[in-house]
Design a protein around this motif. Structure first.
Motif, PDB file in Angstrom:
ATOM      1  N   PHE A  32       0.181   1.883   3.259  1.00 60.35           N
ATOM      2  CA  PHE A  32      -0.153   3.276   2.970  1.00 60.35           C
ATOM      3  C   PHE A  32       1.094   4.075   2.621  1.00 60.35           C
ATOM      4  CE2 PHE A  32      -0.667   7.727   4.021  1.00 60.35           C
ATOM      5  CZ  PHE A  32      -1.851   8.037   3.364  1.00 60.35           C
ATOM      6  N   HIS A  33       2.181   3.839   3.338  1.00 57.99           N
ATOM      7  CA  HIS A  33       3.425   4.565   3.051  1.00 57.99           C
ATOM      8  C   HIS A  33       3.901   4.267   1.629  1.00 57.99           C
ATOM      9  CE1 HIS A  33       7.301   6.463   3.699  1.00 57.99           C
ATOM     10  NE2 HIS A  33       7.890   5.351   3.264  1.00 57.99           N
ATOM     11  N   ALA A  34       3.845   2.971   1.238  1.00 60.49           N
ATOM     12  CA  ALA A  34       4.264   2.597  -0.108  1.00 60.49           C
ATOM     13  C   ALA A  34       3.359   3.235  -1.160  1.00 60.49           C
ATOM     14  CB  ALA A  34       4.256   1.076  -0.248  1.00 60.49           C
ATOM     15  N   LEU A  35       2.066   3.255  -0.899  1.00 63.10           N
ATOM     16  CA  LEU A  35       1.116   3.867  -1.829  1.00 63.10           C
ATOM     17  C   LEU A  35       1.335   5.370  -1.909  1.00 63.10           C
ATOM     18  CD1 LEU A  35      -1.375   3.606  -3.669  1.00 63.10           C
ATOM     19  CD2 LEU A  35      -2.812   3.733  -1.616  1.00 63.10           C
ATOM     20  N   ASP A  36       1.625   5.978  -0.769  1.00 59.32           N
ATOM     21  CA  ASP A  36       1.887   7.412  -0.724  1.00 59.32           C
ATOM     22  C   ASP A  36       3.143   7.752  -1.525  1.00 59.32           C
ATOM     23  OD1 ASP A  36       0.949   9.926   0.352  1.00 59.32           O
ATOM     24  OD2 ASP A  36       2.782   9.957   1.554  1.00 59.32           O
ATOM     25  N   GLN A  37       4.129   6.894  -1.425  1.00 58.03           N
ATOM     26  CA  GLN A  37       5.361   7.086  -2.211  1.00 58.03           C
ATOM     27  C   GLN A  37       5.086   6.926  -3.701  1.00 58.03           C
ATOM     28  OE1 GLN A  37       7.315   8.555   0.348  1.00 58.03           O
ATOM     29  NE2 GLN A  37       8.929   7.613  -0.876  1.00 58.03           N
ATOM     30  N   PHE A  38       4.221   5.961  -4.046  1.00 56.20           N
ATOM     31  CA  PHE A  38       3.869   5.751  -5.448  1.00 56.20           C
ATOM     32  C   PHE A  38       3.170   6.997  -6.008  1.00 56.20           C
ATOM     33  CE2 PHE A  38       0.554   4.541  -8.522  1.00 56.20           C
ATOM     34  CZ  PHE A  38       1.309   3.900  -9.499  1.00 56.20           C
ATOM     35  N   ALA A  39       2.290   7.589  -5.196  1.00 55.79           N
ATOM     36  CA  ALA A  39       1.567   8.784  -5.635  1.00 55.79           C
ATOM     37  C   ALA A  39       2.489   9.980  -5.810  1.00 55.79           C
ATOM     38  CB  ALA A  39       0.454   9.102  -4.637  1.00 55.79           C
ATOM     39  N   GLY A  40       3.540  10.045  -4.995  1.00 53.65           N
ATOM     40  CA  GLY A  40       4.536  11.108  -5.138  1.00 53.65           C
ATOM     41  C   GLY A  40       3.947  12.498  -4.972  1.00 53.65           C
ATOM     42  N   HIS A  41       4.324  13.380  -5.875  1.00 52.82           N
ATOM     43  CA  HIS A  41       3.924  14.787  -5.788  1.00 52.82           C
ATOM     44  C   HIS A  41       2.820  15.137  -6.789  1.00 52.82           C
ATOM     45  CE1 HIS A  41       7.181  15.585  -3.013  1.00 52.82           C
ATOM     46  NE2 HIS A  41       8.009  14.953  -3.836  1.00 52.82           N
ATOM     47  N   MET A  42       1.896  14.214  -6.968  1.00 52.48           N
ATOM     48  CA  MET A  42       0.764  14.492  -7.857  1.00 52.48           C
ATOM     49  C   MET A  42      -0.080  15.638  -7.291  1.00 52.48           C
ATOM     50  SD  MET A  42      -0.685  10.718  -8.875  1.00 52.48           S
ATOM     51  CE  MET A  42       0.247   9.548  -9.862  1.00 52.48           C
ATOM     52  N   ASN A  43      -0.806  16.310  -8.178  1.00 48.65           N
ATOM     53  CA  ASN A  43      -1.746  17.336  -7.742  1.00 48.65           C
ATOM     54  C   ASN A  43      -2.973  16.673  -7.104  1.00 48.65           C
ATOM     55  OD1 ASN A  43      -0.225  19.541  -8.745  1.00 48.65           O
ATOM     56  ND2 ASN A  43      -0.977  19.090 -10.822  1.00 48.65           N
ATOM     57  N   PRO A  44      -3.698  17.383  -6.233  1.00 50.36           N
ATOM     58  CA  PRO A  44      -4.818  16.777  -5.499  1.00 50.36           C
ATOM     59  C   PRO A  44      -5.843  16.066  -6.372  1.00 50.36           C
ATOM     60  CG  PRO A  44      -4.312  18.923  -4.589  1.00 50.36           C
ATOM     61  CD  PRO A  44      -3.459  18.775  -5.817  1.00 50.36           C
ATOM     62  N   ASP A  45      -6.150  16.610  -7.546  1.00 49.84           N
ATOM     63  CA  ASP A  45      -7.192  16.027  -8.396  1.00 49.84           C
ATOM     64  C   ASP A  45      -6.653  15.070  -9.452  1.00 49.84           C
ATOM     65  OD1 ASP A  45      -9.428  17.268  -7.188  1.00 49.84           O
ATOM     66  OD2 ASP A  45      -8.952  19.138  -8.215  1.00 49.84           O
ATOM     67  N   ASP A  46      -5.350  14.807  -9.435  1.00 52.92           N
ATOM     68  CA  ASP A  46      -4.762  13.860 -10.393  1.00 52.92           C
ATOM     69  C   ASP A  46      -5.151  12.436 -10.026  1.00 52.92           C
ATOM     70  OD1 ASP A  46      -3.572  15.907 -11.752  1.00 52.92           O
ATOM     71  OD2 ASP A  46      -1.568  15.600 -10.875  1.00 52.92           O
ATOM     72  N   ARG A  47      -5.476  11.633 -11.028  1.00 47.09           N
ATOM     73  CA  ARG A  47      -5.757  10.224 -10.782  1.00 47.09           C
ATOM     74  C   ARG A  47      -4.477   9.476 -10.464  1.00 47.09           C
ATOM     75  NH1 ARG A  47      -9.607   7.242 -15.068  1.00 47.09           N
ATOM     76  NH2 ARG A  47      -8.603   5.509 -13.965  1.00 47.09           N
TER      77      ARG A  47
END
Length: 333
Positions: free
Chosen positions: A235-250
């Protein structure tokens, strides 16, 4: 149709309507008796009459079904297209006049001639059409019972669901790393294997669906959200991959094509039509083989019916172990 008085002062009834068996009956002592017979006769054959008078085509009924019910289904549009293609293949008959014989001839052509479909695929199509008639009758859009609903489905030999071994999973993930330039492919595959998600559910994840070490799946097949926890490190790695995307960004790009291309570079023989769905089966199979509870698995997979989840029960370590102890030769062993 008429109620008339005969010369001998008795009353006679004649029913002559389209779709209703003709009848002529005389000898009624009063007009009231004749009219009562007429009403009872028409009521007895009302459904047949209404069926004969309903001249809507099969495509018209399918469109009505879609408006009244299909639009609420997660796969409603896909079903609508499949149903309309069936109607075209059947030459779009008047729906109320579609006979079992017509449909059975069509089924034979679709499953035994030309580019034939498998029995399971046709059973699905038949089920869609049966559901159209049943739902519209329940909604009082039609009043008749279609003979299509009485046709037995193909009997199919039940088989164990295919799943990937741990070594095959490693082979697949390695192939994705080597052969896929689409980074989303590796992440989506991991999520399917770790949560039992369908490919489309994982591929369409948005940033807001990741929270507190868990993934919440939305717009599922059952139309119910479900939340599945993840390994903290992943989850931490996935969270890092997502970064600072907006809530509705894919989170991911479309990548099913990249997955299939990478899969072709492995020695794995994927079941027909299950190149990605086997990931879901693999999660469920390993979950049960490792001692997981069937009821927990049902919640994780989002199955509305426990019978769907029970397909994996035979993989449990203690499944039917009493067969060893309680068979008639056990005492002699």
């Amino acid at each position: 149709m008429a109620v008339k008085r005969d010369k001998d002062d008795t009353w006679r009834v004649q029913v002559d309507r389209k779709g209703i068996p003709r009848t002529r009956r005389g000898g009624f002592a009063t007009k009231e008796e004749a009219e009562l017979f007429e009403r009872d006769y028409l009521a007895q054959h009302r459904t047949t009459y209404e069926q004969a008078m309903d001249d809507r085509s099969l495509k018209e009924l399918i469109e009505s079904w879609f408006i009244y019910h299909g639009i609420n289904l997660a796969d409603g549009e896909r079903r609508r297209r499949a149903l309309l293609q069936m109607a075209t293949d059947l030459k779009n008959p008047v729906a109320s006049q579609l006979t079992a014989e017509q449909f059975l001839k069509y089924r034979y052509v679709k499953t035994f001639e030309g580019d034939a479909v498998c029995f399971k695929t046709f059973n699905n199509l038949q089920g869609y059409l049966v559901a159209v008639f049943n739902k519209l009758k329940k909604l009082k859009v039609i009043t008749y019972h279609s003979p299509i609903c009485d046709i037995d489905f193909f009997k199919i030999q039940e088989r164990q669901l295919s799943y990937l071994s741990r070594s095959q999973i490693d082979e697949l993930l390695d192939s994705i790393k080597i052969h896929s330039q689409n980074l989303s492919t590796w992440w989506v595959t991991q999520i399917c294997l770790r949560t039992g998600a369908r490919w489309s559910e994982a591929e369409k994840l948005t940033r807001k669906q990741l929270r507190d070490g868990r993934i919440t799946f939305e717009f599922t097949k059952s139309k119910k959200t479900r939340t599945v926890p993840l390994d903290p490190a992943f989850f931490h790695a996935l969270d890092q991959f997502a970064g600072h995307m907006n809530p509705d960004d894919r989170l991911f790009k479309n990548c099913i094509g990249a997955f299939r291309r990478a899969a072709k570079h492995t020695d794995i023989k994927f079941p027909r039509g299950q190149s990605t769905h086997i990931l879901r089966h693999s999660f469920a199979s390993h979950f049960v083989m490792n001692g997981g509870n069937i009821l927990s698995l049902q919640k994780i997979l989002g199955h509305a019916d426990i019978s769907m989840t029970m397909r994996y029960a035979h993989l449990a370590p203690d499944h039917l172990k009493d067969a060893v102890k309680l068979n008639p030769l056990a005492a002699a062993a």
